[in-house]
Design a protein around this motif. Structure first.
Motif, PDB file in Angstrom:
ATOM      1  N   LEU A 173       1.020  -1.365  -0.114  1.00 21.30           N
ATOM      2  CA  LEU A 173       0.148   0.092   0.066  1.00 21.30           C
ATOM      3  C   LEU A 173       0.876   1.163   0.044  1.00 21.30           C
ATOM      4  O   LEU A 173       0.573   2.284  -0.457  1.00 21.30           O
ATOM      5  CB  LEU A 173      -0.978   0.072   0.978  1.00 21.30           C
ATOM      6  CG  LEU A 173      -2.060  -1.101   1.187  1.00 21.30           C
ATOM      7  CD1 LEU A 173      -2.695  -1.038   2.690  1.00 21.30           C
ATOM      8  CD2 LEU A 173      -2.925  -0.726   0.211  1.00 21.30           C
ATOM      9  N   THR A 203      -6.568   3.459   3.605  1.00 17.22           N
ATOM     10  CA  THR A 203      -7.148   2.592   2.418  1.00 17.22           C
ATOM     11  C   THR A 203      -7.580   1.182   2.772  1.00 17.22           C
ATOM     12  O   THR A 203      -8.594   0.925   2.200  1.00 17.22           O
ATOM     13  CB  THR A 203      -5.742   2.618   1.632  1.00 17.22           C
ATOM     14  OG1 THR A 203      -5.301   3.654   1.160  1.00 17.22           O
ATOM     15  CG2 THR A 203      -6.268   1.761   0.221  1.00 17.22           C
ATOM     16  N   VAL A 204      -7.088   0.419   3.549  1.00 19.85           N
ATOM     17  CA  VAL A 204      -7.727  -0.773   4.202  1.00 19.85           C
ATOM     18  C   VAL A 204      -9.196  -0.586   4.526  1.00 19.85           C
ATOM     19  O   VAL A 204      -9.991  -1.341   4.627  1.00 19.85           O
ATOM     20  CB  VAL A 204      -6.619  -1.570   5.135  1.00 19.85           C
ATOM     21  CG1 VAL A 204      -7.180  -2.784   5.260  1.00 19.85           C
ATOM     22  CG2 VAL A 204      -5.286  -1.539   4.268  1.00 19.85           C
ATOM     23  N   VAL A 205      -9.190   0.383   5.623  1.00 19.18           N
ATOM     24  CA  VAL A 205     -10.331   0.416   6.433  1.00 19.18           C
ATOM     25  C   VAL A 205     -11.534   0.786   5.747  1.00 19.18           C
ATOM     26  O   VAL A 205     -12.450   0.590   5.764  1.00 19.18           O
ATOM     27  CB  VAL A 205     -10.105   1.608   7.526  1.00 19.18           C
ATOM     28  CG1 VAL A 205     -11.366   1.996   8.113  1.00 19.18           C
ATOM     29  CG2 VAL A 205      -9.188   1.189   8.820  1.00 19.18           C
ATOM     30  N   ALA A 206     -11.237   1.375   4.406  1.00 19.56           N
ATOM     31  CA  ALA A 206     -12.334   2.008   3.571  1.00 19.56           C
ATOM     32  C   ALA A 206     -12.728   0.812   2.687  1.00 19.56           C
ATOM     33  O   ALA A 206     -14.028   0.967   2.096  1.00 19.56           O
ATOM     34  CB  ALA A 206     -11.667   3.018   2.623  1.00 19.56           C
ATOM     35  N   GLN A 207     -12.342  -0.329   2.829  1.00 15.71           N
ATOM     36  CA  GLN A 207     -12.896  -1.465   1.783  1.00 15.71           C
ATOM     37  C   GLN A 207     -13.711  -2.257   2.868  1.00 15.71           C
ATOM     38  O   GLN A 207     -13.646  -2.257   3.975  1.00 15.71           O
ATOM     39  CB  GLN A 207     -11.515  -2.444   1.512  1.00 15.71           C
ATOM     40  CG  GLN A 207     -10.393  -1.583   0.792  1.00 15.71           C
ATOM     41  CD  GLN A 207     -10.875  -0.776  -0.429  1.00 15.71           C
ATOM     42  OE1 GLN A 207     -11.600  -1.591  -1.322  1.00 15.71           O
ATOM     43  NE2 GLN A 207     -10.354   0.251  -0.132  1.00 15.71           N
ATOM     44  N   GLY A 246     -12.583  -4.006   5.822  1.00 10.64           N
ATOM     45  CA  GLY A 246     -11.393  -3.475   6.237  1.00 10.64           C
ATOM     46  C   GLY A 246     -11.005  -3.328   7.585  1.00 10.64           C
ATOM     47  O   GLY A 246      -9.966  -3.845   8.070  1.00 10.64           O
ATOM     48  N   LYS A 247     -11.989  -3.217   8.511  1.00 14.63           N
ATOM     49  CA  LYS A 247     -11.729  -3.101  10.014  1.00 14.63           C
ATOM     50  C   LYS A 247     -11.210  -4.416  10.468  1.00 14.63           C
ATOM     51  O   LYS A 247     -10.285  -4.707  11.282  1.00 14.63           O
ATOM     52  CB  LYS A 247     -12.703  -2.488  10.536  1.00 14.63           C
ATOM     53  CG  LYS A 247     -13.064  -0.975  10.345  1.00 14.63           C
ATOM     54  CD  LYS A 247     -13.894  -0.458  11.479  1.00 14.63           C
ATOM     55  CE  LYS A 247     -14.188   0.993  11.385  1.00 14.63           C
ATOM     56  NZ  LYS A 247     -15.242   1.604  12.193  1.00 14.63           N
ATOM     57  N   GLY A 292      -9.713  -6.799   8.595  1.00 15.60           N
ATOM     58  CA  GLY A 292      -8.208  -7.006   8.144  1.00 15.60           C
ATOM     59  C   GLY A 292      -7.331  -6.266   9.188  1.00 15.60           C
ATOM     60  O   GLY A 292      -6.223  -6.924   9.102  1.00 15.60           O
ATOM     61  N   VAL A 293      -7.734  -5.078   9.395  1.00 17.91           N
ATOM     62  CA  VAL A 293      -6.802  -4.220  10.222  1.00 17.91           C
ATOM     63  C   VAL A 293      -6.834  -4.920  11.648  1.00 17.91           C
ATOM     64  O   VAL A 293      -5.402  -5.077  12.263  1.00 17.91           O
ATOM     65  CB  VAL A 293      -7.274  -2.843  10.336  1.00 17.91           C
ATOM     66  CG1 VAL A 293      -6.202  -2.071  11.155  1.00 17.91           C
ATOM     67  CG2 VAL A 293      -7.233  -2.208   8.831  1.00 17.91           C
ATOM     68  N   THR A 302      -1.544   0.708  14.975  1.00 18.92           N
ATOM     69  CA  THR A 302      -2.657  -0.021  14.239  1.00 18.92           C
ATOM     70  C   THR A 302      -3.840  -0.365  15.102  1.00 18.92           C
ATOM     71  O   THR A 302      -4.937   0.314  14.689  1.00 18.92           O
ATOM     72  CB  THR A 302      -2.129  -1.516  13.674  1.00 18.92           C
ATOM     73  OG1 THR A 302      -0.877  -1.312  12.991  1.00 18.92           O
ATOM     74  CG2 THR A 302      -3.248  -1.998  12.902  1.00 18.92           C
TER      75      THR A 302
END
Length: 282
Positions: free
Chosen positions: A43, A68-72, A75-76, A78-79, A129
């Motif tokens: 990323l 960028t990840v959270v917006a998917q 995404g949360k 994944g984080v 994170t």
């Protein structure tokens, strides 16, 4: 504590560390942390390339990558999984540090010190994170970076604290430059399980990726030192600020392109580490 009691305590600690090192759950979760690190640097590579060639208002630092990840979709989740993996990797390095410290008479202190340093670094990344996940989305931005520097400057002995952090960052990435030059990172891989072409790929990706990290992150320490000396928080620059400044110059575009490629290379190396790293070794 008598020498007999000390030896008994060391044996007990050593046995506990040995059992923990053999834990399949810990090792698999730690490898998840390395996968998360690879995705994170992919990323960063994309954000840096976008800043170099297309501009755009998105941050090209840790905050931008996590955003960028959270917006998917999911995404949360994944984080959160990434944070768990990074914490597990930090725990695995802590256990390796303890085990290496107990064998210091045979191997010296350096393996324990190195593993302990990795413990602190990955625990800090995991904490950032988690902080982001819980809503501190300003973390990692230039405004947050300078605001923190300003608060430290106002604190008693804060100026020296900032200088110490700057020196620590410069020293760490100076060591990383040495690691890249000597390719010391190869000792952490189980090369016996890797085909020759994959070993060469790991060498190239690791060298290029670590060098890119040095170029990108070492100046942060230098700018903190300048901020401490001048007593000016505006002199402190984070990754996002430095990349944006570089994008304003013709030579900066070339630097951004190299850093972007280097980040991508480090992502490849991270994925190889996830598969072949000797997680339980210091």
């Amino acid at each position: 504590m008598t020498s007999t009691m000390k030896q008994r305590a060391e044996r007990t600690t050593g046995k506990a560390a040995s059992r923990a090192r053999r834990s399949d759950v810990l090792q698999r979760t730690a490898r998840l942390g390395l996968v998360a690190r690879g995705i994170f640097y992919l990323l960063l590579a994309g954000l840096s390339a976008r800043l170099a060639f297309a501009g755009g208002g998105q941050q090209a630092d840790a905050n931008g990558a996590l955003g960028t990840v959270v917006a998917q979709p999911l995404g949360k989740v994944g984080v959160a999984a990434a944070a768990g993996g990074l914490l597990a990797f930090a725990m695995a390095r802590l256990i390796a540090a303890v085990a290496a410290a107990l064998k210091r008479d045979r191997d010296g202190w350096w393996p324990a010190v190195r593993a302990a340093g990795e413990t602190v670094a990955y625990a800090a990344i995991a904490a950032f994170t988690i902080s982001f996940l819980l809503g501190n989305h300003s973390g990692g931005s230039e405004q947050s970076h300078r605001s923190m520097t300003a608060k430290l400057l106002e604190a008693p002995a804060g100026r020296y604290a900032i200088a110490a952090i700057g020196v620590a960052i410069v020293a760490f990435y100076g060591y990383q430059a040495w690691v890249a030059l000597t390719q010391e990172f190869e000792s952490g891989l189980d090369e016996h399980r890797m085909p020759r072409w994959l070993r060469k790929t790991a060498t190239i990706a690791g060298t290029a990726g670590i060098a890119a990290r040095v170029i990108a992150f070492a100046p942060i320490g230098v700018f903190l030192l300048v901020a401490a000396v001048t007593y000016d928080p505006n002199k402190a620059k984070g990754l996002d600020g430095m990349l944006r400044d570089a994008a304003d110059h013709w030579w900066g575009i070339a630097v951004l392109a190299l850093v972007s490629c280097g980040f991508a290379a480090f992502a490849v190396y991270s994925f190889l580490e996830a598969a072949y790293r000797k997680v339980d070794k210091a």
